[in-house]
Design a protein around this motif. Structure first.
Motif, PDB file in Angstrom:
ATOM      1  N   TYR A 189      33.608  31.459  39.230  1.00 52.72           N
ATOM      2  CA  TYR A 189      33.167  32.561  40.085  1.00 52.72           C
ATOM      3  C   TYR A 189      31.654  32.732  39.960  1.00 52.72           C
ATOM      4  CZ  TYR A 189      32.861  37.363  41.872  1.00 52.72           C
ATOM      5  OH  TYR A 189      32.544  38.488  42.576  1.00 52.72           O
ATOM      6  N   GLN A 190      30.967  32.797  41.110  1.00 51.14           N
ATOM      7  CA  GLN A 190      29.516  32.948  41.105  1.00 51.14           C
ATOM      8  C   GLN A 190      29.058  34.278  41.671  1.00 51.14           C
ATOM      9  OE1 GLN A 190      27.896  29.539  43.170  1.00 51.14           O
ATOM     10  NE2 GLN A 190      28.403  28.133  41.500  1.00 51.14           N
ATOM     11  N   GLY A 191      30.012  35.162  41.977  1.00 55.45           N
ATOM     12  CA  GLY A 191      29.633  36.477  42.477  1.00 55.45           C
ATOM     13  C   GLY A 191      29.046  37.334  41.378  1.00 55.45           C
ATOM     14  N   GLU A 192      28.367  38.391  41.779  1.00 55.55           N
ATOM     15  CA  GLU A 192      27.768  39.304  40.812  1.00 55.55           C
ATOM     16  C   GLU A 192      28.842  40.192  40.192  1.00 55.55           C
ATOM     17  OE1 GLU A 192      24.542  42.983  40.660  1.00 55.55           O
ATOM     18  OE2 GLU A 192      24.743  41.773  42.463  1.00 55.55           O
ATOM     19  N   VAL A 193      28.809  40.319  38.888  1.00 53.11           N
ATOM     20  CA  VAL A 193      29.716  41.231  38.178  1.00 53.11           C
ATOM     21  C   VAL A 193      28.873  42.357  37.595  1.00 53.11           C
ATOM     22  CG1 VAL A 193      31.405  41.505  36.336  1.00 53.11           C
ATOM     23  CG2 VAL A 193      31.318  39.364  37.633  1.00 53.11           C
ATOM     24  N   ASN A 194      29.059  43.551  38.112  1.00 54.84           N
ATOM     25  CA  ASN A 194      28.301  44.710  37.644  1.00 54.84           C
ATOM     26  C   ASN A 194      28.916  45.229  36.353  1.00 54.84           C
ATOM     27  OD1 ASN A 194      26.806  47.009  37.281  1.00 54.84           O
ATOM     28  ND2 ASN A 194      27.413  47.997  39.198  1.00 54.84           N
ATOM     29  N   ALA A 195      28.173  45.136  35.263  1.00 50.22           N
ATOM     30  CA  ALA A 195      28.681  45.583  33.972  1.00 50.22           C
ATOM     31  C   ALA A 195      28.860  47.094  33.919  1.00 50.22           C
ATOM     32  CB  ALA A 195      27.744  45.135  32.847  1.00 50.22           C
ATOM     33  N   LYS A 209      43.183  31.489  40.753  1.00 50.53           N
ATOM     34  CA  LYS A 209      43.986  32.191  39.757  1.00 50.53           C
ATOM     35  C   LYS A 209      43.648  33.672  39.731  1.00 50.53           C
ATOM     36  CE  LYS A 209      44.872  32.370  34.765  1.00 50.53           C
ATOM     37  NZ  LYS A 209      44.547  31.764  33.455  1.00 50.53           N
ATOM     38  N   TYR A 210      42.382  33.984  39.929  1.00 51.36           N
ATOM     39  CA  TYR A 210      41.933  35.369  39.887  1.00 51.36           C
ATOM     40  C   TYR A 210      41.710  35.966  41.269  1.00 51.36           C
ATOM     41  CZ  TYR A 210      41.156  34.213  34.984  1.00 51.36           C
ATOM     42  OH  TYR A 210      41.324  33.823  33.675  1.00 51.36           O
ATOM     43  N   GLY A 211      42.129  35.244  42.314  1.00 49.14           N
ATOM     44  CA  GLY A 211      42.033  35.794  43.669  1.00 49.14           C
ATOM     45  C   GLY A 211      40.695  35.599  44.341  1.00 49.14           C
ATOM     46  N   PHE A 212      39.853  34.704  43.809  1.00 52.73           N
ATOM     47  CA  PHE A 212      38.536  34.479  44.391  1.00 52.73           C
ATOM     48  C   PHE A 212      38.543  33.288  45.344  1.00 52.73           C
ATOM     49  CE2 PHE A 212      37.260  36.215  40.087  1.00 52.73           C
ATOM     50  CZ  PHE A 212      36.926  37.465  40.562  1.00 52.73           C
ATOM     51  N   PRO A 266      39.503  42.813  68.306  1.00 50.48           N
ATOM     52  CA  PRO A 266      40.661  41.981  67.953  1.00 50.48           C
ATOM     53  C   PRO A 266      40.850  41.853  66.452  1.00 50.48           C
ATOM     54  CG  PRO A 266      39.398  40.957  69.718  1.00 50.48           C
ATOM     55  CD  PRO A 266      38.599  42.138  69.261  1.00 50.48           C
ATOM     56  N   GLY A 267      39.738  41.868  65.692  1.00 49.37           N
ATOM     57  CA  GLY A 267      39.843  41.763  64.236  1.00 49.37           C
ATOM     58  C   GLY A 267      40.661  42.866  63.614  1.00 49.37           C
ATOM     59  N   SER A 268      40.694  44.033  64.242  1.00 49.32           N
ATOM     60  CA  SER A 268      41.513  45.134  63.727  1.00 49.32           C
ATOM     61  C   SER A 268      42.987  44.770  63.790  1.00 49.32           C
ATOM     62  CB  SER A 268      41.244  46.415  64.533  1.00 49.32           C
ATOM     63  OG  SER A 268      39.900  46.828  64.396  1.00 49.32           O
ATOM     64  N   PHE A 269      43.392  44.140  64.897  1.00 44.54           N
ATOM     65  CA  PHE A 269      44.775  43.689  65.025  1.00 44.54           C
ATOM     66  C   PHE A 269      45.068  42.560  64.027  1.00 44.54           C
ATOM     67  CE2 PHE A 269      43.656  45.363  69.252  1.00 44.54           C
ATOM     68  CZ  PHE A 269      44.680  46.281  69.431  1.00 44.54           C
ATOM     69  N   HIS A 270      44.098  41.674  63.859  1.00 45.00           N
ATOM     70  CA  HIS A 270      44.278  40.589  62.890  1.00 45.00           C
ATOM     71  C   HIS A 270      44.531  41.157  61.493  1.00 45.00           C
ATOM     72  CE1 HIS A 270      42.970  38.274  66.190  1.00 45.00           C
ATOM     73  NE2 HIS A 270      41.720  38.015  65.837  1.00 45.00           N
ATOM     74  N   ALA A 271      43.768  42.167  61.138  1.00 45.59           N
ATOM     75  CA  ALA A 271      43.901  42.762  59.805  1.00 45.59           C
ATOM     76  C   ALA A 271      45.269  43.393  59.620  1.00 45.59           C
ATOM     77  CB  ALA A 271      42.802  43.795  59.579  1.00 45.59           C
ATOM     78  N   VAL A 272      45.727  44.115  60.640  1.00 39.73           N
ATOM     79  CA  VAL A 272      47.053  44.734  60.562  1.00 39.73           C
ATOM     80  C   VAL A 272      48.133  43.663  60.427  1.00 39.73           C
ATOM     81  CG1 VAL A 272      48.744  46.130  61.811  1.00 39.73           C
ATOM     82  CG2 VAL A 272      46.340  46.802  61.809  1.00 39.73           C
ATOM     83  N   ALA A 273      47.890  42.523  61.043  1.00 36.84           N
ATOM     84  CA  ALA A 273      48.861  41.416  60.990  1.00 36.84           C
ATOM     85  C   ALA A 273      48.784  40.640  59.679  1.00 36.84           C
ATOM     86  CB  ALA A 273      48.643  40.473  62.160  1.00 36.84           C
ATOM     87  N   GLY A 274      47.807  40.961  58.846  1.00 34.50           N
ATOM     88  CA  GLY A 274      47.753  40.325  57.535  1.00 34.50           C
ATOM     89  C   GLY A 274      46.489  39.579  57.205  1.00 34.50           C
ATOM     90  N   ALA A 275      45.537  39.487  58.136  1.00 39.04           N
ATOM     91  CA  ALA A 275      44.286  38.781  57.845  1.00 39.04           C
ATOM     92  C   ALA A 275      43.496  39.534  56.786  1.00 39.04           C
ATOM     93  CB  ALA A 275      43.452  38.627  59.113  1.00 39.04           C
ATOM     94  N   THR A 276      43.006  38.814  55.809  1.00 37.42           N
ATOM     95  CA  THR A 276      42.161  39.418  54.769  1.00 37.42           C
ATOM     96  C   THR A 276      40.700  39.005  54.913  1.00 37.42           C
ATOM     97  OG1 THR A 276      42.853  37.607  53.317  1.00 37.42           O
ATOM     98  CG2 THR A 276      43.972  39.717  53.048  1.00 37.42           C
ATOM     99  N   ASP A 316      36.730  38.416  46.857  1.00 38.16           N
ATOM    100  CA  ASP A 316      37.839  38.789  45.975  1.00 38.16           C
ATOM    101  C   ASP A 316      39.011  39.266  46.832  1.00 38.16           C
ATOM    102  OD1 ASP A 316      39.561  39.738  44.056  1.00 38.16           O
ATOM    103  OD2 ASP A 316      38.024  40.777  42.891  1.00 38.16           O
ATOM    104  N   VAL A 317      39.871  38.333  47.177  1.00 39.20           N
ATOM    105  CA  VAL A 317      41.015  38.644  48.046  1.00 39.20           C
ATOM    106  C   VAL A 317      41.995  39.564  47.331  1.00 39.20           C
ATOM    107  CG1 VAL A 317      42.974  37.641  49.282  1.00 39.20           C
ATOM    108  CG2 VAL A 317      40.759  36.496  49.322  1.00 39.20           C
ATOM    109  N   GLU A 318      42.116  39.416  46.024  1.00 42.95           N
ATOM    110  CA  GLU A 318      43.048  40.255  45.263  1.00 42.95           C
ATOM    111  C   GLU A 318      42.690  41.729  45.393  1.00 42.95           C
ATOM    112  OE1 GLU A 318      44.268  40.974  40.611  1.00 42.95           O
ATOM    113  OE2 GLU A 318      43.792  38.934  41.250  1.00 42.95           O
TER     114      GLU A 318
END
Length: 647
Positions: free
Chosen positions: A309-315, A3-6, A181-191, A271-273
């Motif tokens: 979500y278990q990632g660090e959130v910096n206040a 829901k939040y892009g994680f 190759p990853g640069s091309f993947h990213a341009v093609a939409g890979a996140t 965080d894909v969002e």
């Protein structure tokens, strides 16, 4: 999470037995099972992990090749019913050539095979002896483990329920070439880019490798997962450390220490969002000409999202947590402010600096920048005309600090009371002195600005602004009052960071008395001092009691402006970042206030004065923030109303 892009991802380093595929697949399955229990959606294993990377000429043995496929089939069968993307390395014979491949599995199926493109054959690497490059591959599909499977470097794996979660794969050496190759993947939409690798350890290599991964993740605006072969590989000539690294947008999220004994999992929530937001801002689509001649195939996969979500959130996202980094950041910002003002002064003929000093944080910061300009460019400090302007709300504490600071720093001292001028003005417009409303407050602020502007004209000088980014976001400034100046050195510095900047300058100061004053300024409540003091002569008007805690608002600013997050996600992250500091009800109250003020006060930001940009968030209408002053906040407030009902 979704829901939040994680999304939850992981790198896994199994302990191997070289050329023992059944043992290896057992270790791989054990780690995959652990990842499944942890709610991990994507788990990446090292290059050629089913056989081991250092098999040498054993790669040509039919026994090893067939056992590798059998092990892959075992993993595929184990994965049935488990909606988790698993990527493992395996050698694969196609058309009489041997390929170093990454197999992508999901829920009992092999979704695709990605062969390695750049085959190293220098120094300690001899891969061309065994493996062919993907460039020689003629087939688009192969039959493997009784399945028809797409194969190629043109494969992207897209999540069925989260369209922006797209995975691309490059293998080891592929990252080390000029255009991976990853640069091309990213341009093609890979996140998310996955790199199963086998990179040996030599002195100094790990630092370069880490920087290579970090910079690639930043350049392509992707999350990048890298995992290398480890314990169990042959040490005849090389040692493999089992290093694993997860980066996102140029930031190292997590790293698994080298020289571990294997069977390790390094997990991180991505965080894909945020990745998508930054791509929209930086328009990565402008590079699509790179892939026009090489269309991609997209293959769908499904995963089960983790619960929380278990990632660090910096206040305090504007303030580095590490003290050494914080000191470096403060020094850099202070230099940017100094050079910005110095350049403006040189352009207009080294005019005198006129700055209003209240004894509060912001004006203190502006004065310190003026002093820095003088010292750095051999300008007498007397060219700083520091003006204290007592009014109806001025307390002894702030007045004494202002006077002592001005005189202690050697600036030209001016004291001009605004009391009589405001009384005359209020009489002219029919404003009773006993009515402490917005007219009463803003009249004082505008009188002070008039004094500074007119004194600047008299001296042939420039008015140095003091208002900060946080005040501009909330509109906590009097329009054409303290909102206005000729150059504002604090324009893009948030309140929480200004506090650390002043402390940093205090710590650098060799003068005990100056340090003492600055320390007391830091301890003084934030206030415009436009209302009379209380019965004890103390500050009665405290800004944070009216608009809310600045540490909360600075957090909101970063998430809303820097990342474009929804009210729901901002609230969700704030509750995690400020857990134990503010309860959900308090956070919601001030978030609601933030959105109302942020939209209604844009007209002040639309005509903000010049000032140096110091960070990724700035409200300059000329370069960073273009928002119509009459934009409607309805949708954001509706989301908040819906949240209030749910809460």
């Amino acid at each position: 999470m979704h829901k939040y892009g994680f999304v939850r991802t992981a790198c896994a380093v199994p302990e191997l037995k070289l050329a023992d595929c059944q043992y290896n697949i057992g270790e791989i399955i054990s780690l995959a099972a652990s990842a499944w229990v942890q709610g991990i959606e994507v788990v990446l294993f090292p290059e050629l992990c089913i056989t081991g990377y250092t098999c040498g000429d054993l790669f040509f043995q039919r026994e090893l090749q067939q056992n590798a496929l059998k092990a892959l089939d075992d993993l595929c069968q184990w994965s049935a019913g488990k909606k988790m993307l698993i990527v493992v390395g395996v050698p694969l014979v196609i058309g009489g050539s041997l390929y170093n491949c990454a197999a992508v599995l999901n829920d009992g199926k092999i979704l695709g095979m990605v062969p390695k493109t750049y085959i190293p054959n220098h120094q300690e690497f001899y891969e061309k002896r065994w493996f062919a490059s993907s460039k020689s591959l003629l087939q688009k599909e192969i039959t493997i483990c009784d399945q028809t499977v797409p194969i190629g470097t043109d494969l992207l794996f897209q999540h069925a329920g989260m369209a922006e979660f797209v995975v691309g794969i490059e293998i080891c050496e592929d990252l080390w070439v000029p255009i991976p190759p990853g640069s091309f993947h990213a341009v093609a939409g890979a996140t998310v880019i996955l790199n199963p690798s086998a990179s040996n350890e030599i002195v100094g290599k790990s630092d370069y490798r880490r920087e290579l991964i970090r910079s690639q993740s930043g350049r392509c605006n992707v999350a990048y997962l890298y995992v290398s072969a480890g314990f169990g590989e042959s040490t005849t000539d090389l040692v493999f450390g089992g290093n694993a690294i997860i980066c996102e947008r140029g930031v190292l999220l997590k790293e698994l220490p080298k020289f571990n004994l294997g069977n390790e999992i390094l997990a991180a929530d991505l965080d894909v969002e945020t990745l998508i937001h930054d791509r929209q801002v930086q328009t990565i689509s402008d590079s699509t000409d790179l892939i026009k001649e090489r269309p991609y195939r997209r293959i769908m996969f499904e995963t089960l999202a983790a619960e929380d979500y278990q990632g660090e959130v910096n206040a305090q996202p504007f303030v580095p947590g590490d003290q050494n980094r914080r000191n470096e950041r403060c020094e850099e910002i202070f230099n940017i402010q100094t050079m910005g003002l110095a350049t403006r002064l040189k352009h207009i003929g080294n005019a005198p600096m006129v700055v209003g000093i209240s004894g509060g944080l912001d004006s203190t910061m502006a004065l310190l920048v003026c002093v820095s300009v003088c010292d750095r460019f051999n300008i007498p400090r007397e060219k700083i005309h520091a003006v204290t302007m007592p009014g109806f709300g001025t307390t002894d504490r702030t007045y004494d600090n202002a006077v002592a600071l001005i005189k202690g720093l050697g600036a030209s001292f001016h004291e001009i009371s605004i009391v009589e001028a405001c009384k005359a003005h209020f009489k002219d417009i029919g404003q009773p002195l006993t009515r402490h409303d917005v007219t009463y407050e803003n009249g004082q602020a505008r009188e002070r600005t008039q004094i500074l502007m007119d004194l600047s004209n008299k001296l042939g000088g420039i008015v140095v602004g003091t208002g900060d980014l946080s005040e501009l976001a909330l509109g906590w400034a009097t329009y054409n009052g303290d909102h206005m100046s000729m150059y504002n050195v604090n324009a893009s510095v948030p309140k929480t960071l200004i506090r650390y900047l002043v402390k940093w300058v205090a710590d650098q100061s060799a003068e005990t008395e100056i340090r003492k004053i600055l320390t007391d300024v830091l301890d003084t409540p934030v206030s415009p001092e436009l209302l009379p003091p209380d019965e004890h002569g103390k500050i009665a008007q405290k800004t944070e009691e009216t608009v809310g805690p600045y540490e909360l608002h600075d957090f909101f600013i970063f998430q809303v402006v820097r990342h474009g997050f929804s009210p729901e996600k901002v609230y969700y992250l704030a509750c995690k970042g400020f857990n134990g500091v503010y309860d959900g009800k308090t956070i919601f109250k001030w978030l609601n206030n933030f959105y109302r003020r942020f939209f209604s006060q844009q007209f002040k930001r639309s005509c903000a004065t010049d000032g140096p940009k110091v960070g990724s968030v700035s409200f300059s209408p000329r370069g960073d923030w273009r928002m119509p002053s009459d934009a409607n906040s309805t949708q954001w407030l509706k989301s908040l109303d819906k949240m209030k009902i749910e809460l």
